[in-house]
Structure formats: structure tokens, C-alpha cells
Scaffold this active site. Structure first.
Site, PDB file in Angstrom:
ATOM      1  N   HIS A 141       0.808  -1.219   0.000  1.00 49.71           N
ATOM      2  CA  HIS A 141       0.000   0.000   0.000  1.00 49.71           C
ATOM      3  C   HIS A 141       0.841   1.269   0.000  1.00 49.71           C
ATOM      4  O   HIS A 141       0.344   2.335   0.351  1.00 49.71           O
ATOM      5  CB  HIS A 141      -0.937   0.004   1.216  1.00 49.71           C
ATOM      6  CG  HIS A 141      -1.931  -1.106   1.192  1.00 49.71           C
ATOM      7  ND1 HIS A 141      -2.618  -1.529   2.322  1.00 49.71           N
ATOM      8  CD2 HIS A 141      -2.361  -1.899   0.183  1.00 49.71           C
ATOM      9  CE1 HIS A 141      -3.413  -2.541   1.998  1.00 49.71           C
ATOM     10  NE2 HIS A 141      -3.263  -2.776   0.715  1.00 49.71           N
ATOM     11  N   CYS A 177       7.196  20.428 -11.208  1.00 55.37           N
ATOM     12  CA  CYS A 177       6.199  21.091 -12.064  1.00 55.37           C
ATOM     13  C   CYS A 177       6.376  22.611 -12.019  1.00 55.37           C
ATOM     14  O   CYS A 177       6.244  23.309 -13.039  1.00 55.37           O
ATOM     15  CB  CYS A 177       4.788  20.723 -11.620  1.00 55.37           C
ATOM     16  SG  CYS A 177       4.303  19.014 -12.002  1.00 55.37           S
TER      17      CYS A 177
END
Length: 378
Positions: A141, A177
Site C-alpha cells: 500500500h 512542475c
């Protein structure tokens, strides 16, 4: 399934615990699956307790009605208020993880690896406590050790700076970004979408980015014919994990001395009754303590293994006896059927009875027989 309740008196469970330890001692290719139950004593409490993280998040965001499970569902990113709750929760969880320590159960698994018994560890936990012991684990997970961009998937360490931003319920801008955007701006190019950072964990209703790789690893481990399966601190409710555990259990049971063990505080559902050989109800650390004591007691291990082999031999003898009885019953049924068939044949011969089963038409008889007269009567 043998059920053991750790809180029962020692004289009741001691022999069974010794037998489980004997199986662990004999194993050479153990598969281990772990859940949240193994980390509680390390400083990560149950989220649902009265002072747990769910209630803390609700107190900070009283206007948002959110169930605990919804904090781990990918659909939360569709709602601004749920996003804020999610980031606050993750900040507090990271704070707990940063101070948590490996538990006796983690150390026991490390010892299994060092002794050459551990084939693979699969964990559902995101606390990354295995890394503190250099215990390689397949992260089913994800992990709270890092954050990743929601757009470009760039990854960064989950630093205090990001924890502080998360605590305010605000997702930080992805540095990669942002840098690309600044570069494009200097070049006079149009701006592109900018991603934000989130914990590098896998939520419900979300594909695992390394799902294919994990699947190949599981197939490889199954092919190596594990001889022991130990599931610790989990109730096994994730569908994909349930499928893997059942497949692993079947593989383990194909080994002569292969067994499966479940250790958890709550009992499993009925679907697991024929999957696990030993169901141990209690704290995993307590089971580890008892098992380690038995592993150090060589005479106890020898006696326990002798009992196991004797019981298996008796079961085999009983199975052979049952098989012999079944064979005798089958032979008797065949004889009765033949006798009934012979009696029916004899009866037909004595009465001249002809049945369709014995009726045959000969072509020759049909071709040589005279056709019926077609001469008209005067």
C-alpha cells in the site's frame, strides 16, 4: 483449524505454541503477510480509538462529515473539504510514524531473515518501520517515507516542511512542475498544469503504480514452493490480498510439512476456516515472545516435532483405513450390480422375453423376405 487464545492459561496452550514454534524452526521458505496490528506497540495507535487520529481530524474540520474509511479512498480528491481532512490526517500520521520504533514482531521477522527462513515479507503497512531494521519488504500500500506529485509522479522525501503544509490542509506545489512552469514562462511558452504533492501511498479504488511488478514477484515466490505462511496483525479484507493468501496457502499445503498460521486479535471470518491450520488470537508481540522462548528450548522443540510426526502418521493410517473401507464398499456395490444383471439375464432366458436391447434387424433377412402380395381380390 487449531484455535489458540494467547490469554488462556499456559498449561492449556503451551503444547500448541511449541508445535507452531517447531514448524517455524523447520521452515526454510516462509511467506509472511503483515498488517497494522504489528505496529501498535511501536507507537502507532489504532486510528479509531477515543484519542485516535480520526477524532483529531474531525475536531479540526467540524464542518466536514467524513467516515474513517473515506480518508483512504481515492474519491476524496473530488471534494475540497475532504481533501483538507485527508492532508491534516496524513500530517498527524507522519508525525506519529517519525517517532515510532520497530516492535518485537518486526525484530522477529528480521531474525527469520537472518536465519534463512524468510522467503518474502509482504506488508500492508505504510509506516516503513521495516526499513529501520533493513528488513526488505514488498510495500502493498505504499509508504509514508515519501511524497509524490499527482501529475508528474516526481518523488521527494516526506520532510517536516511538507508535514507543516499538510497539517494546514493545503497540498504543496510540486517543485518539478513549478520549475518547468518557470522555465516555460521565461521562454514565452504557454503554461501547463501544475501538480501537487501527496503521500506516496495507495488508496482504495486506486491502481498501484507498481502493481504489475508486485504481481510478478508474487508469482515468482509461489513457484519457489513456500513451506510456511504466517499472517500477522490483519483481518485480511482487501480482495487482491485475500486471493494471494489463499493461493499461497494451497501451495504451502502441497508441501509435506507445510502449514499456515494466522495471528490476530480478532477471529477471522468463516471463509478462512480451511485456509489456516493454526488460528492464534492475541497480540502478535506476545505470540513472538512465546515462540522465541520455545525456539531457544531445543528439547521442547524436539518433543513438539515428535508429537507432530506421530499425529501425522496416525492421520495417514486413518486415511489409509478409510480408503480401504471405501474400496471394499465400492467392490461390494460392483458385485451386487453384476449379480442383479446376471439374475435379470437368466430370467429373460427362462421366460423367452425379448427386449429392445437384444433386438437386431438383419439386412439379409429383409432383402430375401417375400414382399406382401399386391394382387387385387376379385
Amino acid at each position: 483449524m487449531v484455535k489458540i487464545v494467547i490469554s488462556d492459561p499456559a498449561e492449556i496452550i503451551e503444547q500448541r505454541i511449541a508445535e507452531v514454534a517447531a514448524y517455524v524452526n523447520k521452515s526454510r521458505r516462509a511467506l509472511v503477510v503483515t498488517g497494522a496490528g504489528i505496529s501498535c506497540s511501536g507507537g502507532i495507535p489504532d486510528f479509531r480509538s477515543s484519542d485516535g487520529l480520526y477524532n483529531l481530524v474531525k475536531a479540526r474540520h467540524p464542518g466536514t462529515v467524513l467516515k474513517g474509511a473515506e480518508l483512504f479512498d481515492a474519491t476524496l480528491f473530488k471534494d475540497v473539504n475532504r481533501i483538507k481532512c485527508f492532508y491534516t490526517f496524513m500530517a498527524e500520521l507522519k508525525t506519529l510514524v517519525a517517532t515510532a520504533k520497530p516492535t518485537p514482531t518486526h525484530k522477529f521477522l528480521r531474525n527469520m531473515q537472518e536465519s534463512g527462513r524468510l522467503l518474502r515479507l509482504y506488508t500492508q503497512n505504510i509506516d516503513d518501520l521495516e526499513a529501520e531494521l533493513d528488513l526488505p519488504a514488498v510495500q502493498l500500500h505504499g509508504t509514508m517515507a515519501s511524497v509524490k506529485c499527482t501529475l508528474c509522479s516526481a518523488s521527494y522525501a516526506f520532510s517536516k516542511e511538507y508535514v507543516d503544509a499538510f497539517r494546514q490542509g493545503e497540498p504543496p506545489i510540486c517543485p518539478k512542475c513549478e520549475a518547468i512552469g518557470e522555465e516555460r514562462s521565461l521562454l514565452g511558452k504557454r503554461q501547463l498544469a501544475v501538480g501537487t504533492l501527496r503521500p506516496d501511498i495507495v488508496l482504495y479504488n486506486e491502481e498501484h503504480p507498481n502493481g504489475d511488478k508486485i504481481g510478478l514477484q508474487q508469482c515468482s515466490d509461489i513457484k519457489r514452493r513456500p513451506d510456511l505462511l504466517v499472517v500477522l496483525g490483519t483481518s485480511l479484507k482487501i480482495p487482491a490480498l485475500k486471493k494471494f493468501v489463499k493461493l499461497a496457502a494451497r501451495t504451502v499445503h502441497n508441501n509435506k510439512n507445510g502449514i499456515t498460521i494466522l495471528v490476530n486479535k480478532t477471529p477471522p471470518t468463516k471463509e478462512w476456516e480451511h485456509v489456516f491450520d493454526y488460528q492464534i488470537m492475541g497480540d502478535t508481540d506476545e505470540w513472538v515472545r512465546m515462540t522465541e522462548a520455545k525456539l531457544e528450548d531445543k528439547p521442547c522443540l524436539t518433543a513438539a516435532w515428535s508429537r507432530i510426526q506421530q499425529r501425522l502418521k496416525q492421520q495417514q493410517l486413518q486415511q489409509h483405513s478409510n480408503d480401504d473401507e471405501d474400496e471394499k464398499e465400492n467392490q461390494a456395490a460392483i458385485r451386487l450390480k453384476k449379480a442383479a444383471a446376471n439374475e435379470a439375464t437368466t430370467k429373460r432366458k427362462s421366460t423367452g422375453q425379448t427386449t429392445l436391447d437384444n433386438y437386431r434387424v438383419s439386412k439379409r433377412a429383409l432383402s430375401t423376405s417375400k414382399p406382401p402380395s399386391t394382387k387385387k381380390m376379385k
